[in-house]
Design a protein around this motif. Sequence first.
Motif, PDB file in Angstrom:
ATOM      1  N   HIS A   1      27.266  77.713  41.730  1.00  0.00           N
ATOM      2  CA  HIS A   1      26.728  76.534  41.033  1.00  0.00           C
ATOM      3  C   HIS A   1      27.752  75.969  40.051  1.00  0.00           C
ATOM      4  CE1 HIS A   1      23.832  74.932  37.731  1.00  0.00           C
ATOM      5  NE2 HIS A   1      24.146  73.960  38.569  1.00  0.00           N
ATOM      6  N   GLU A   2      27.944  74.656  40.132  1.00  0.00           N
ATOM      7  CA  GLU A   2      28.724  73.919  39.136  1.00  0.00           C
ATOM      8  C   GLU A   2      27.804  72.884  38.490  1.00  0.00           C
ATOM      9  OE1 GLU A   2      32.988  71.756  39.236  1.00  0.00           O
ATOM     10  OE2 GLU A   2      31.425  70.673  40.344  1.00  0.00           O
ATOM     11  N   TYR A   3      27.628  72.995  37.193  1.00  0.00           N
ATOM     12  CA  TYR A   3      26.857  72.003  36.459  1.00  0.00           C
ATOM     13  C   TYR A   3      27.790  70.891  36.025  1.00  0.00           C
ATOM     14  CZ  TYR A   3      24.210  69.818  32.643  1.00  0.00           C
ATOM     15  OH  TYR A   3      23.586  68.923  31.817  1.00  0.00           O
ATOM     16  N   ASN A   4      27.676  69.733  36.679  1.00  0.00           N
ATOM     17  CA  ASN A   4      28.444  68.551  36.291  1.00  0.00           C
ATOM     18  C   ASN A   4      27.581  67.780  35.288  1.00  0.00           C
ATOM     19  OD1 ASN A   4      29.542  65.483  37.831  1.00  0.00           O
ATOM     20  ND2 ASN A   4      30.562  66.685  36.274  1.00  0.00           N
ATOM     21  N   ALA A   5      27.914  67.959  34.019  1.00  0.00           N
ATOM     22  CA  ALA A   5      27.006  67.590  32.930  1.00  0.00           C
ATOM     23  C   ALA A   5      26.947  66.095  32.683  1.00  0.00           C
ATOM     24  CB  ALA A   5      27.428  68.306  31.646  1.00  0.00           C
ATOM     25  N   GLY A   6      25.742  65.628  32.344  1.00  0.00           N
ATOM     26  CA  GLY A   6      25.591  64.288  31.805  1.00  0.00           C
ATOM     27  C   GLY A   6      26.309  64.183  30.471  1.00  0.00           C
ATOM     28  N   THR A   7      26.524  62.955  30.000  1.00  0.00           N
ATOM     29  CA  THR A   7      27.414  62.762  28.861  1.00  0.00           C
ATOM     30  C   THR A   7      26.705  62.264  27.616  1.00  0.00           C
ATOM     31  OG1 THR A   7      27.934  60.474  29.449  1.00  0.00           O
ATOM     32  CG2 THR A   7      29.282  62.195  30.447  1.00  0.00           C
ATOM     33  N   THR A   8      27.300  62.599  26.466  1.00  0.00           N
ATOM     34  CA  THR A   8      26.789  62.101  25.192  1.00  0.00           C
ATOM     35  C   THR A   8      27.119  60.624  25.005  1.00  0.00           C
ATOM     36  OG1 THR A   8      28.795  62.882  24.091  1.00  0.00           O
ATOM     37  CG2 THR A   8      26.885  64.345  24.065  1.00  0.00           C
ATOM     38  N   SER A   9      28.141  60.144  25.700  1.00  0.00           N
ATOM     39  CA  SER A   9      28.483  58.714  25.646  1.00  0.00           C
ATOM     40  C   SER A   9      27.749  57.931  26.713  1.00  0.00           C
ATOM     41  CB  SER A   9      29.992  58.522  25.824  1.00  0.00           C
ATOM     42  OG  SER A   9      30.424  59.062  27.069  1.00  0.00           O
ATOM     43  N   GLY A  10      27.003  58.651  27.583  1.00  0.00           N
ATOM     44  CA  GLY A  10      26.280  57.987  28.660  1.00  0.00           C
ATOM     45  C   GLY A  10      27.225  57.175  29.525  1.00  0.00           C
ATOM     46  N   ASP A  11      26.845  55.944  29.772  1.00  0.00           N
ATOM     47  CA  ASP A  11      27.694  55.031  30.533  1.00  0.00           C
ATOM     48  C   ASP A  11      28.671  54.334  29.579  1.00  0.00           C
ATOM     49  OD1 ASP A  11      28.440  53.546  32.970  1.00  0.00           O
ATOM     50  OD2 ASP A  11      27.528  51.830  31.963  1.00  0.00           O
ATOM     51  N   TRP A  12      29.513  55.130  28.938  1.00  0.00           N
ATOM     52  CA  TRP A  12      30.554  54.633  28.043  1.00  0.00           C
ATOM     53  C   TRP A  12      29.984  53.681  26.975  1.00  0.00           C
ATOM     54  CZ3 TRP A  12      31.291  54.978  33.371  1.00  0.00           C
ATOM     55  CH2 TRP A  12      32.228  55.919  33.799  1.00  0.00           C
ATOM     56  N   TYR A  13      28.890  54.099  26.343  1.00  0.00           N
ATOM     57  CA  TYR A  13      28.286  53.340  25.241  1.00  0.00           C
ATOM     58  C   TYR A  13      27.948  51.901  25.650  1.00  0.00           C
ATOM     59  CZ  TYR A  13      30.158  57.281  22.590  1.00  0.00           C
ATOM     60  OH  TYR A  13      30.456  58.549  22.144  1.00  0.00           O
ATOM     61  N   SER A  14      27.435  51.735  26.856  1.00  0.00           N
ATOM     62  CA  SER A  14      27.109  50.403  27.354  1.00  0.00           C
ATOM     63  C   SER A  14      25.601  50.162  27.310  1.00  0.00           C
ATOM     64  CB  SER A  14      27.605  50.240  28.792  1.00  0.00           C
ATOM     65  OG  SER A  14      26.799  51.005  29.684  1.00  0.00           O
ATOM     66  N   GLY A  15      25.200  48.939  27.646  1.00  0.00           N
ATOM     67  CA  GLY A  15      23.791  48.601  27.767  1.00  0.00           C
ATOM     68  C   GLY A  15      23.204  48.000  26.509  1.00  0.00           C
ATOM     69  N   GLU A  16      21.916  47.731  26.566  1.00  0.00           N
ATOM     70  CA  GLU A  16      21.221  47.139  25.435  1.00  0.00           C
ATOM     71  C   GLU A  16      21.127  48.134  24.284  1.00  0.00           C
ATOM     72  OE1 GLU A  16      17.741  44.647  26.375  1.00  0.00           O
ATOM     73  OE2 GLU A  16      18.173  45.099  28.492  1.00  0.00           O
ATOM     74  N   LEU A  17      20.845  47.610  23.108  1.00  0.00           N
ATOM     75  CA  LEU A  17      20.800  48.439  21.905  1.00  0.00           C
ATOM     76  C   LEU A  17      19.370  48.870  21.598  1.00  0.00           C
ATOM     77  CD1 LEU A  17      23.209  46.361  19.612  1.00  0.00           C
ATOM     78  CD2 LEU A  17      23.779  48.121  21.314  1.00  0.00           C
ATOM     79  N   ASP A  18      19.234  50.090  21.056  1.00  0.00           N
ATOM     80  CA  ASP A  18      17.911  50.594  20.683  1.00  0.00           C
ATOM     81  C   ASP A  18      17.543  50.145  19.275  1.00  0.00           C
ATOM     82  OD1 ASP A  18      19.285  52.231  18.890  1.00  0.00           O
ATOM     83  OD2 ASP A  18      19.054  54.051  20.080  1.00  0.00           O
ATOM     84  N   GLN A  19      16.494  50.727  18.718  1.00  0.00           N
ATOM     85  CA  GLN A  19      16.009  50.314  17.400  1.00  0.00           C
ATOM     86  C   GLN A  19      17.010  50.604  16.291  1.00  0.00           C
ATOM     87  OE1 GLN A  19      14.831  52.766  19.224  1.00  0.00           O
ATOM     88  NE2 GLN A  19      14.422  54.608  17.982  1.00  0.00           N
ATOM     89  N   ASN A  20      17.979  51.498  16.557  1.00  0.00           N
ATOM     90  CA  ASN A  20      19.021  51.804  15.577  1.00  0.00           C
ATOM     91  C   ASN A  20      20.330  51.087  15.880  1.00  0.00           C
ATOM     92  OD1 ASN A  20      17.462  53.710  14.026  1.00  0.00           O
ATOM     93  ND2 ASN A  20      17.716  55.166  15.711  1.00  0.00           N
TER      94      ASN A  20
END
Length: 540
Positions: free
Chosen positions: A354-373
């Motif tokens: 098993h190799e866990y290819n981990a999701g990222t803390t930057s997600g999709d390189w800090y893209s997309g709409e902004l949340d409440q913060n």
Amino acid sequence: MFKTNNLNWQARIISMIAVFGLLHIGSVVAQTATGFVYVDKNGNGKKDSRETGLPNVAVSNGVQVVKTKKDGRYELPIGNDNILFVIKPSDFAVPIDSAMLPRYYYIHKPGGSPASMKYPGVKPTGPLPEEVNFALVPKKESRQFRALVFGDPQVYSQQDLDWFRKGILEEVKDVKGMTFGMSLGDLVGDNLHLFADYKREMATLGIPWYNMVGNHDLNFDNGVDSLSDESYEATFGPANYAFEYGKAHFIVLDDILAPDPRKNSGYWAGLRPDQLEFVKNDLANTDTAKLIVISYHIPMKDYGGRAFRTADRVKLFEYLKNYAHVLLMSGHTHLQKQNFYTREEGWLGEGQLHEYNAGTTSGDWYSGELDQNNVPFATMRDGTEKGYAFLNLDGNTYSIDYKVAGKPSAYQMSIFAPKVIGHRKDTSVDFYVNFFMGTENSKVEYRIGEGKWVPMNRVQTIDPNYYQAFERWDLTDELMSGRRPSDAAISSHLWKGVISTELPLGNHIVNIRAADMFGRVFTAERQVRVDAPKPLPKVK
């Protein structure tokens, strides 16, 4: 054929230099490093006369690995560009500096890093000391513990650092009971001056933190793979090292070949002969009953040799053949996936690796709409929402929990389903479940209300939730704040079910349950309303 032979010849040259030439790198005078691994009773970081040495502790120069003698002394050959380090044994701790970085190493680079580098490297260290000693402090370690795992923080700017702090670190500060943490490379995004800022932010978590180098953490201007991590080394220490906690043995590797030897530019994934030799020598001193956790940045799936140099993976797997408990961890892809290696790919152990290819803390390189913060949602291209992982160790077994940032720990899947459907309007309506930690063998089921559980079908397509959010950027009448997300990618953990339009009028609960590879079951639900179809208006 010529290129293959040339690469093989280069590999042999590098191997001979790595294994036999340590005494002569940058110097015609043979040198031997010596010193003690000792119990630092007073915690001052210096070996005092009454502090005793520790026998049978592993020490390495990055290639060879030796065990200390009865009095705690070791000897290792050393050149003019080596890092000596102790391999922390279980039930001992190494010193931790003010930035919460483990201090288990000594850099020997008398001339320092090349002066022509764009980013600062290691300053000249001067002559080799008479003794290079390593302090350890006895510390009982539980065989059950948890560690934090961050995929690709990858901060390109101070703005990214602000988002990383607010979106990830402020939440993680409240997590209790973590033994240590680890980032899986791409700590920054090419601007290596940001190492200092990243290090400062990570220190606020208050736990020992191990790092590794990624392809966006390199000195590409040196033109030599062995010198591509000079700035990383100056900040974090060796790019290849090992340590133990409980019944687990961790190996961290720099698996980026820079420049790519096929074209002498860019990068490729693989391991140099000296790195493979280090792994071989390290494992030779490691109990085969322990869990071996090998972490690196780029996944080892080769895709016909395009992504990872196949021969290096095969050699690594050969060294692991006597170990029944092995886990691989990687980052890089900004997706989340569970990879499995078989005999066809060189794995010699039982079952699949098993190799866990981990999701990222930057997600999709800090893209997309902004949340409440005002932090980007940054959902990854396969529909995995940005977050981090917990590695749970119990003796020589493990499990992994994925935590979506800003949501409860029970939130393990997203659902795409219609809010309302027409009664008997069509035969059925599709809906989708993205089970973030799912594998191709995961069992995902659904039922309507208290009805019978029905298996969902795994599909390889894009996540409709992601695509819906992505389309907003093309269909908006006004520009949105932030960065447009990346194009959608095929998700490896998406399932499809159907809702019958024969359901009675009214609200219905669609219940989902999904079992991960560790046998744990997670649940979610979504309400769907069935309405009578509206009559068609008359043609005007």
